[in-house]
Motif scaffolding. Sequence first.
Motif, PDB file in Angstrom:
ATOM      1  N   CYS A  12       0.897  -1.473   0.046  1.00 51.47           N
ATOM      2  CA  CYS A  12      -0.152  -0.049   0.252  1.00 51.47           C
ATOM      3  C   CYS A  12       0.785   1.327  -0.003  1.00 51.47           C
ATOM      4  O   CYS A  12       0.547   2.183  -0.858  1.00 51.47           O
ATOM      5  CB  CYS A  12      -0.950   0.143   1.332  1.00 51.47           C
ATOM      6  N   ASP A  33      -2.462  -8.419   0.813  1.00 45.79           N
ATOM      7  CA  ASP A  33      -3.020  -7.434  -0.196  1.00 45.79           C
ATOM      8  C   ASP A  33      -2.410  -6.893  -1.333  1.00 45.79           C
ATOM      9  O   ASP A  33      -2.963  -6.238  -2.312  1.00 45.79           O
ATOM     10  CB  ASP A  33      -3.584  -6.158   0.728  1.00 45.79           C
ATOM     11  N   ARG A  36      -4.123  -7.845  -4.630  1.00 47.11           N
ATOM     12  CA  ARG A  36      -5.264  -7.224  -5.243  1.00 47.11           C
ATOM     13  C   ARG A  36      -4.893  -5.687  -5.674  1.00 47.11           C
ATOM     14  O   ARG A  36      -5.426  -5.181  -6.563  1.00 47.11           O
ATOM     15  CB  ARG A  36      -6.188  -7.177  -3.918  1.00 47.11           C
ATOM     16  N   ASN A  37      -3.787  -5.316  -4.984  1.00 53.09           N
ATOM     17  CA  ASN A  37      -3.174  -3.806  -5.339  1.00 53.09           C
ATOM     18  C   ASN A  37      -2.703  -4.007  -6.841  1.00 53.09           C
ATOM     19  O   ASN A  37      -3.059  -3.217  -7.450  1.00 53.09           O
ATOM     20  CB  ASN A  37      -2.125  -3.624  -4.564  1.00 53.09           C
ATOM     21  N   ARG A  40      -5.397  -4.053  -9.246  1.00 50.33           N
ATOM     22  CA  ARG A  40      -6.050  -2.843  -9.365  1.00 50.33           C
ATOM     23  C   ARG A  40      -4.921  -1.822 -10.162  1.00 50.33           C
ATOM     24  O   ARG A  40      -5.426  -0.859 -11.006  1.00 50.33           O
ATOM     25  CB  ARG A  40      -6.143  -2.019  -8.104  1.00 50.33           C
ATOM     26  N   GLN A  42      -2.963  -2.658 -12.670  1.00 44.92           N
ATOM     27  CA  GLN A  42      -3.224  -2.928 -14.100  1.00 44.92           C
ATOM     28  C   GLN A  42      -4.561  -2.556 -14.728  1.00 44.92           C
ATOM     29  O   GLN A  42      -4.660  -2.295 -15.582  1.00 44.92           O
ATOM     30  CB  GLN A  42      -2.993  -4.389 -14.260  1.00 44.92           C
ATOM     31  N   ASP A  43      -5.678  -2.760 -13.635  1.00 47.75           N
ATOM     32  CA  ASP A  43      -6.878  -2.223 -14.015  1.00 47.75           C
ATOM     33  C   ASP A  43      -6.985  -0.729 -14.247  1.00 47.75           C
ATOM     34  O   ASP A  43      -7.767  -0.236 -15.286  1.00 47.75           O
ATOM     35  CB  ASP A  43      -7.932  -2.687 -13.011  1.00 47.75           C
ATOM     36  N   LEU A  44      -6.196  -0.050 -13.711  1.00 49.94           N
ATOM     37  CA  LEU A  44      -6.220   1.557 -13.672  1.00 49.94           C
ATOM     38  C   LEU A  44      -5.384   1.891 -14.919  1.00 49.94           C
ATOM     39  O   LEU A  44      -5.413   3.039 -15.186  1.00 49.94           O
ATOM     40  CB  LEU A  44      -5.729   2.078 -12.141  1.00 49.94           C
ATOM     41  N   HIS A  49       0.777  -5.930 -13.860  1.00 55.87           N
ATOM     42  CA  HIS A  49       0.882  -6.876 -12.767  1.00 55.87           C
ATOM     43  C   HIS A  49       1.609  -8.189 -13.407  1.00 55.87           C
ATOM     44  O   HIS A  49       1.091  -8.822 -14.294  1.00 55.87           O
ATOM     45  CB  HIS A  49      -0.561  -7.390 -12.587  1.00 55.87           C
TER      46      HIS A  49
END
Length: 84
Positions: A12, A33, A36-37, A40, A42-44, A49
């Motif tokens: 984080c 986490d 998941r980070n 995210r 990559q998604d953003l 990732h």
Amino acid sequence: NNAKLFVTHAGCNGVREALTAGVPMVALPLFGDQHRNAARIQDLGVGVHVEVKGLTAAVLVEQIKHALNARTYHESAEGLAAKI
């Protein structure tokens, strides 16, 4: 800011610092986490990732070069930094 790219385990604090600085990332999550980070990131569109399992030096170099050369990651990271 002189950094062109941040190679991170996707914790984080590091992710927040990179986003605030507008720096794209190559995320190599290890546990917790971080997965998941990294997803995210990559998604953003602010980085890639990369799974650590089975990772080779050649693949890591390829992903770093890709992230450095893809202008879209830089633009997305800079855009999020402006919003932050």
